[in-house]
Design an enzyme around this catalytic site. Structure first.
Site, PDB file in Angstrom:
ATOM      1  N   GLU A  91      68.508 192.655  57.699  1.00  0.00           N
ATOM      2  CA  GLU A  91      69.514 191.674  58.120  1.00  0.00           C
ATOM      3  C   GLU A  91      69.699 190.563  57.088  1.00  0.00           C
ATOM      4  O   GLU A  91      70.810 190.044  56.925  1.00  0.00           O
ATOM      5  CB  GLU A  91      69.136 191.088  59.477  1.00  0.00           C
ATOM      6  CG  GLU A  91      69.390 192.028  60.653  1.00  0.00           C
ATOM      7  CD  GLU A  91      68.336 193.118  60.794  1.00  0.00           C
ATOM      8  OE1 GLU A  91      68.594 194.123  61.492  1.00  0.00           O
ATOM      9  OE2 GLU A  91      67.247 192.961  60.201  1.00  0.00           O
ATOM     10  N   LEU A 124      68.481 198.795  56.421  1.00  0.00           N
ATOM     11  CA  LEU A 124      67.992 198.065  57.587  1.00  0.00           C
ATOM     12  C   LEU A 124      67.355 196.763  57.107  1.00  0.00           C
ATOM     13  O   LEU A 124      66.141 196.669  56.912  1.00  0.00           O
ATOM     14  CB  LEU A 124      66.978 198.923  58.360  1.00  0.00           C
ATOM     15  CG  LEU A 124      66.760 198.575  59.830  1.00  0.00           C
ATOM     16  CD1 LEU A 124      66.101 199.736  60.562  1.00  0.00           C
ATOM     17  CD2 LEU A 124      65.909 197.317  59.985  1.00  0.00           C
ATOM     18  N   HIS A 174      66.400 192.974  72.787  1.00  0.00           N
ATOM     19  CA  HIS A 174      67.816 193.327  72.712  1.00  0.00           C
ATOM     20  C   HIS A 174      68.698 192.456  73.606  1.00  0.00           C
ATOM     21  O   HIS A 174      69.919 192.554  73.530  1.00  0.00           O
ATOM     22  CB  HIS A 174      68.027 194.794  73.124  1.00  0.00           C
ATOM     23  CG  HIS A 174      67.268 195.774  72.295  1.00  0.00           C
ATOM     24  ND1 HIS A 174      65.968 196.116  72.567  1.00  0.00           N
ATOM     25  CD2 HIS A 174      67.628 196.480  71.195  1.00  0.00           C
ATOM     26  CE1 HIS A 174      65.559 197.005  71.673  1.00  0.00           C
ATOM     27  NE2 HIS A 174      66.542 197.236  70.828  1.00  0.00           N
TER      28      HIS A 174
END
Length: 682
Positions: free
Chosen positions: A420, A418, A488
């Site tokens: 990016e 995890l 999101h």
């Protein structure tokens, strides 16, 4: 390979080491004493104290290896064979060299056919780590997937002790140790991050000691100023990684004998500290080492004289170079027909593709369309790999990659940690190594930690003057769905448009998703492929399969409605809303499909016909891409307008969570229709 090939280098040429250390010192002295005061060099970083061990490292590297350094890594470049005129001329911003005058000279790159490449360095501290992990993973990928012979190639990444506090360091460490990659972390510990002492960077001031219990990591720790010790430690660490025993970290303590940069006067160091650092200067130790052992039959004074002549000749050659013509400075932002020396060329050819859709079968949703293209290209192109968080057995949080790992295996479709920055940075290194990475970021907002890697990837072809390029397809879902929220549901696609070197695709339907994705995978530039969450399974966005060879060129919009009263420019999830809003109105509805490049000609031609322009997008109003379109229309079609250029957008707020609040914030059919009526009646 035979084990002998993995043994520590026993034939290190100390004459070469001495010559290169003296050369590095002469270059530093020339810049500090002449070129900086004359303002011919604007950014200067001395390597004094770091130089000997770096050169020993560089002399251990060979064809197939790659090293990524940082702003104090010129000694390693000298060991790899970089021409002295480039080493000086690039710092002076002259044409040719590392960047044709586009980048600061200490940010090196060096394509080195037949030897080890120096991957493009970055100006950001710690940004070098994740791409190096990507190159290391490409080494294992080529052996496992492509069946290439494993010749013991390695990746090396150089960093100072302060960089060990960055996210890039920890992301690369996680990638390398969980995947057992052939990556060597080379840490030069001079005790300072500019003026900040290392106790603020690393507990106990020793990253090697702190990582002693880190799984799957071999560690070497010692003094980088002692010739024999540095050579032994470096040789053992390199041999460990070449022997496929896993990643390694070597920490060598070295003195920083000058300031962080030329402008740094080191007033934060006491006279006693500076004296103690100079007492550890590796150059006198190297001279004593070689003279005592009579290695190479060298005469030190003669070697110094030779080096001085070589550096002076390099200075004359560098100063004779001109400054690159400004009319060339916009070249090589994107691929222009000539491939970079290193990186890319991994996509399939566009030969046999067509821009004509040949609809076949039932209507499918965007999820199915995207998955099918990925499946086809994976089957046809073994250099392509898909990775990201949860893309494996789960098939991605949006199910786009469902079943692909089962079909192509964990080496080609794989989950990641995890992180990016690590996902995109790893993709950069893999692309440089000649693979086609297709990383996924789970949601648009989650791309923020990868911003530095995204920026550096996009500028790579330009800032290296087409010596290096790292094309990839970065898939990013975003936008609202059944509800919204600040984490999101962001779009903010304009940020990627504002990053030089990135193409941006925003398909609104399954057919365009097929064509744009296939075009992206067969292109030569980094592409941000935006998958709108609301359209992935939307009934309006469903289309029949357009054919196995269908492509959509970038910069070619599509009219979904034609008329003569108003031009509506939109993309993504706003396209069906605009279509609904023009019911009963003769209007051109233009789906841009790509934002970089965007189809200016279609928009301007339409506006000159309809004499009105409305831009609709989901992103925020202030600074949204609609402002760019409005500015172009105002600049180039002002006299053709019968009404102001208008926009319908989200207000300048994050996406609200509750559906009622979201429905109010996102441009609705009613709001779009109201603005259409206002402009038509103006």
């Amino acid at each position: 390979m035979a084990d002998a090939d993995f043994r520590p280098k026993a034939d290190l040429d100390w004459r070469d080491v001495s010559r290169l250390v003296l050369t590095s010192r002469a270059l530093d002295a020339l810049e500090e004493q002449v070129l900086v005061p004359e303002k011919k060099v604007l950014y200067q970083f001395s390597a004094r104290g770091h130089d000997m061990a770096q050169i020993i490292l560089g002399l251990h590297l060979r064809d197939g290896d790659a090293a990524c350094g940082y702003y104090r890594s010129r000694p390693m470049l000298l060991a790899l064979g970089v021409p002295l005129a480039d080493a000086l001329g690039s710092g002076m911003g002259r044409e040719g060299g590392y960047s044709d005058g586009r980048d600061i000279g200490v940010v090196f790159n060096y394509p080195n056919p037949g030897g080890a490449h120096a991957l493009p360095m970055c100006g950001g501290v710690g940004a070098q780590y994740a791409p190096s992990a990507g190159w290391a993973q490409a080494i294992t990928y080529k052996a496992k997937v492509l069946g290439e012979r494993d010749e013991g190639a390695i990746a090396v990444v150089l960093g100072g002790d302060a960089s060990c506090a960055t996210g890039g360091f920890w992301s690369a460490l996680t990638i390398a140790t969980t995947q057992q990659l052939p990556l060597l972390f080379y840490i030069e510990d001079n005790g300072y991050g500019i003026s900040t002492t290392s106790d603020y960077q690393t507990p106990g001031r020793d990253i090697a000691a702190n990582l002693a219990s880190f799984k799957n990591l071999a560690i070497w720790n010692g003094d980088g100023t002692e010739p024999d010790e540095a050579a032994r430690l470096i040789g053992e660490a390199v041999a460990h990684v070449r022997g496929r025993k896993g990643p390694a970290l070597i920490r060598l303590t070295v003195p920083r004998l000058e300031g962080h940069s030329y402008q740094d006067t080191q007033t934060y160091k006491s006279p006693d500290q500076i004296e103690a650092e100079w007492a550890r200067d590796p150059l006198p130790k190297l001279k004593a080492f070689v003279e005592q052992r009579q290695l190479g039959g060298m005469a030190w004074d003669e070697l110094e004289t030779r080096v001085d002549h070589e550096v002076e000749a390099a200075r004359a050659e560098a100063e004779a170079r001109g400054v690159s013509s400004p009319d060339k400075v916009t070249a090589n932002v994107f691929f222009e027909g000539a491939h970079a020396g290193v990186g890319g060329q991994a996509g399939l050819s566009l030969d046999g593709t067509t821009e004509e859709a040949r609809p076949d079968g039932q209507r499918i949703n965007m999820v199915t369309a995207i998955r099918r293209v990925l499946d086809q290209e994976l089957a046809a192109n073994p250099k392509m790999c898909v990775f990201g968080e949860d893309v494996g057995p789960k098939g991605g949080v949006h199910a786009v990659t469902l079943g692909l790992q089962d079909k192509y295996g964990v080496d080609r479709v794989f989950d990641t940690s995890l992180n990016e920055e690590g996902i995109v940075g790893r993709a950069v290194g893999m692309a440089l190594a000649g693979l086609l990475p297709v990383p996924e970021i789970q949601f648009r907002k989650y791309a923020e930690p990868a911003t530095e890697q995204i920026n550096d990837c996009g500028t790579m072809r330009w800032r290296t003057a087409n010596r290096f390029a790292a094309p990839m397809v970065l898939r990013v879902p975003g936008g609202f769905f059944k509800c919204g929220d600040p984490w999101h549901s962001q779009t903010n696609e304009v940020q990627f448009v504002h990053n030089p070197g990135w193409k941006v695709a925003v398909p609104s339907n399954a057919e365009d998703a097929v064509g744009l994705l296939r075009m992206s995978l067969r292109g030569h530039d980094p592409v941000l492929f935006f998958e709108h969450r609301a359209m992935l399974d939307d009934s309006w966005a469903r289309r029949p399969w357009p054919g196995d060879d269908f492509v959509v060129p970038f910069g070619k919009a599509k009219k979904t409605r034609e008329g003569d009263r108003i031009t509506i420019v939109t993309w993504g999830a706003m396209v069906p809303r605009c279509e609904a809003a023009v019911d009963g109105i003769s209007a051109d509805v233009i789906d841009l499909r790509t934002l970089n490049p965007w189809d200016r000609d279609m928009v301007l031609d339409s506006v000159r016909k309809t004499r009105r322009c409305l831009i609709v997008h989901e992103d925020l109003r202030t600074g949204g891409f609609g402002a760019e379109i409005a500015a172009v229309v105002a600049d180039e079609a002002f006299l053709d307008l019968d009404a102001p250029v208008a926009r319908v957008t989200m207000p300048d707020i994050p996406s609200p969570h509750h559906p009622k609040l979201l429905d109010w914030a996102v441009p609705s059919v009613e709001k779009i229709r109201a603005e259409i009526d206002r402009l038509v009646g103006f």
